[in-house]
Design an enzyme around this catalytic site. Sequence first.
Site, PDB file in Angstrom:
ATOM      1  CG  ASP A  59      -1.826  -1.125   1.527  1.00 54.32           C
ATOM      2  OD1 ASP A  59      -2.082  -1.727   0.444  1.00 54.32           O
ATOM      3  OD2 ASP A  59      -1.700  -1.715   2.588  1.00 54.32           O
ATOM      4  CG  ASP A  65      -0.406   5.312   6.111  1.00 54.90           C
ATOM      5  OD1 ASP A  65      -0.376   5.532   4.726  1.00 54.90           O
ATOM      6  OD2 ASP A  65      -1.460   4.919   6.884  1.00 54.90           O
ATOM      7  CD  GLU A  88      -0.908  -2.526   7.343  1.00 55.10           C
ATOM      8  OE1 GLU A  88      -0.945  -1.330   7.561  1.00 55.10           O
ATOM      9  OE2 GLU A  88      -0.995  -2.950   6.081  1.00 55.10           O
ATOM     10  CD  GLU A  89       1.741   1.603   7.388  1.00 51.33           C
ATOM     11  OE1 GLU A  89       0.224   1.842   6.998  1.00 51.33           O
ATOM     12  OE2 GLU A  89       2.487   1.760   6.202  1.00 51.33           O
ATOM     13  CG  ASP A 109      -3.393  -1.056  10.145  1.00 50.54           C
ATOM     14  OD1 ASP A 109      -4.329  -1.574   9.499  1.00 50.54           O
ATOM     15  OD2 ASP A 109      -2.686  -0.244  10.251  1.00 50.54           O
ATOM     16  CG  LEU A 111      -3.950   6.207   9.976  1.00 52.56           C
ATOM     17  CD1 LEU A 111      -4.489   6.811  11.267  1.00 52.56           C
ATOM     18  CD2 LEU A 111      -3.255   7.649   9.150  1.00 52.56           C
ATOM     19  CG  ASP A 112      -7.465  -0.488   8.557  1.00 53.92           C
ATOM     20  OD1 ASP A 112      -6.613  -1.404   8.119  1.00 53.92           O
ATOM     21  OD2 ASP A 112      -8.692  -0.350   8.438  1.00 53.92           O
ATOM     22  CD  GLU A 259      -6.150  -4.951   8.141  1.00 55.58           C
ATOM     23  OE1 GLU A 259      -5.852  -6.029   7.275  1.00 55.58           O
ATOM     24  OE2 GLU A 259      -5.992  -3.851   7.636  1.00 55.58           O
TER      25      GLU A 259
HETATM   26  P1  P6P Z   1     -11.507  -1.833  -0.550  1.00 55.93           P
HETATM   27  C1  P6P Z   1      -8.521  -0.142   4.320  1.00 55.93           C
HETATM   28  O1  P6P Z   1      -7.593  -0.020   2.875  1.00 55.93           O
HETATM   29  C2  P6P Z   1      -8.820  -1.687   4.432  1.00 55.93           C
HETATM   30  O2  P6P Z   1      -7.562  -2.196   4.782  1.00 55.93           O
HETATM   31  C3  P6P Z   1      -9.866  -2.013   5.485  1.00 55.93           C
HETATM   32  O3  P6P Z   1      -9.765  -0.825   6.637  1.00 55.93           O
HETATM   33  C4  P6P Z   1     -11.190  -1.893   4.488  1.00 55.93           C
HETATM   34  O4  P6P Z   1     -12.094  -2.764   5.173  1.00 55.93           O
HETATM   35  C5  P6P Z   1     -10.799  -2.436   3.306  1.00 55.93           C
HETATM   36  O5  P6P Z   1      -9.138  -1.977   3.318  1.00 55.93           O
HETATM   37  C6  P6P Z   1     -11.370  -1.741   2.190  1.00 55.93           C
HETATM   38  O6  P6P Z   1     -10.844  -2.328   1.024  1.00 55.93           O
HETATM   39  O7  P6P Z   1     -11.292  -2.966  -1.462  1.00 55.93           O
HETATM   40  O8  P6P Z   1     -12.999  -1.779  -0.289  1.00 55.93           O
HETATM   41  O9  P6P Z   1     -10.868  -0.656  -0.744  1.00 55.93           O
END
Ligand code: P6P
Length: 315
Positions: A59, A65, A88-89, A109, A111-112, A259
């Site tokens: 990502d 982040d 996660e980073e 994580d 900053l999710d 997650e």
């Molecule tokens: P999509 C955010 O990037 C994440 O990791 C989660 O927080 C979220 O549920 C999912 O990915 C969103 O993925 O494919 O809908 O962009």
Amino acid sequence: MSFTALDPFLRIDPFLREAGMEDSLRNVVFTIAHAGKYVAHTIRNENLDYVNSTNESGDEQLALDVLSDRIFCNHLHSSQSVAKFASEEQEEAVQITCSSKNPYSVAFDPLDGSSIVDADFAIGSIFGIFPGKDFLGKTGRDIVAAGYILYGPKTIFVVATEKGVWEFTENAIGEFVLSRKNIALAEEAQFFAPGNIRAIAEKKQYENLITDFAKSGKSLRYSGGMVPDIHMMLTKGSGIFLYPANKNRPKGKLRLLFECAPFAFLINAAGGMAVDEHGNNLLDKVIIETHQTDTILAGSKKTVEQAVEKLGSEK
Ligand code: P6P
């Protein structure tokens, strides 16, 4: 002024002490909550630009982040109760010399959902705390506490242990005070959060499942942020969050350690369940690699069971 601001025993540390959480673990939980306050400030005051780097999952990284990761790392380094942490980073986990007789390992994580923060959507940090000096080879059932910090109009800290799920909300003087306790999920979902909707191009059963949810009157609530989307169902008392695989994500997108396992622990503590798209309980999945991914269906138990059956049915 609400009574919570006046009652010191509803602040995180005294409350968790009264709830019987042992000192070192309470120290780790309090440290994470404190880091969350710094992240909340960073989100609201720092730039949202991308930096020229990607994380282990590929990502693209925002300055946020990197900053959020540094905040969590510095806090955990200073806690004296953490022997190992993984972010996660970051590619590799970090070992820390730890003097505590009761050390813990933390996966977080920082900053999710940062890809939606530029639209000013709510996002969050996620954490899972394991006893001892490692989490590799363990499962979500080894977690002793897990939760998240939600950065929305309010900053909210939710933590689960085997004793239940509690919510703390930041008050006017920046303290987290208890706002909800014994959070529980009903058997049937009234809300659904269908992640990876693009999978319907390959999975007719997923399309049928989502159509059935809509036809049965369930409300669609999906923001693209796992923390607010799951907080939504914990707040409303029912719901199902889904993120199945597709050809571009054959093993799913969401990370087991950062997650799926923490949320599986938390949702289980709220009386729900969390499985992969084949119905295998995510709490039983062994953490082999730090960044391994999985699929997830999580929330109201009966609805999750029905969803697994539907996804496994013929086209
Ligand atoms: P999509 C955010 O990037 C994440 O990791 C989660 O927080 C979220 O549920 C999912 O990915 C969103 O993925 O494919 O809908 O962009």
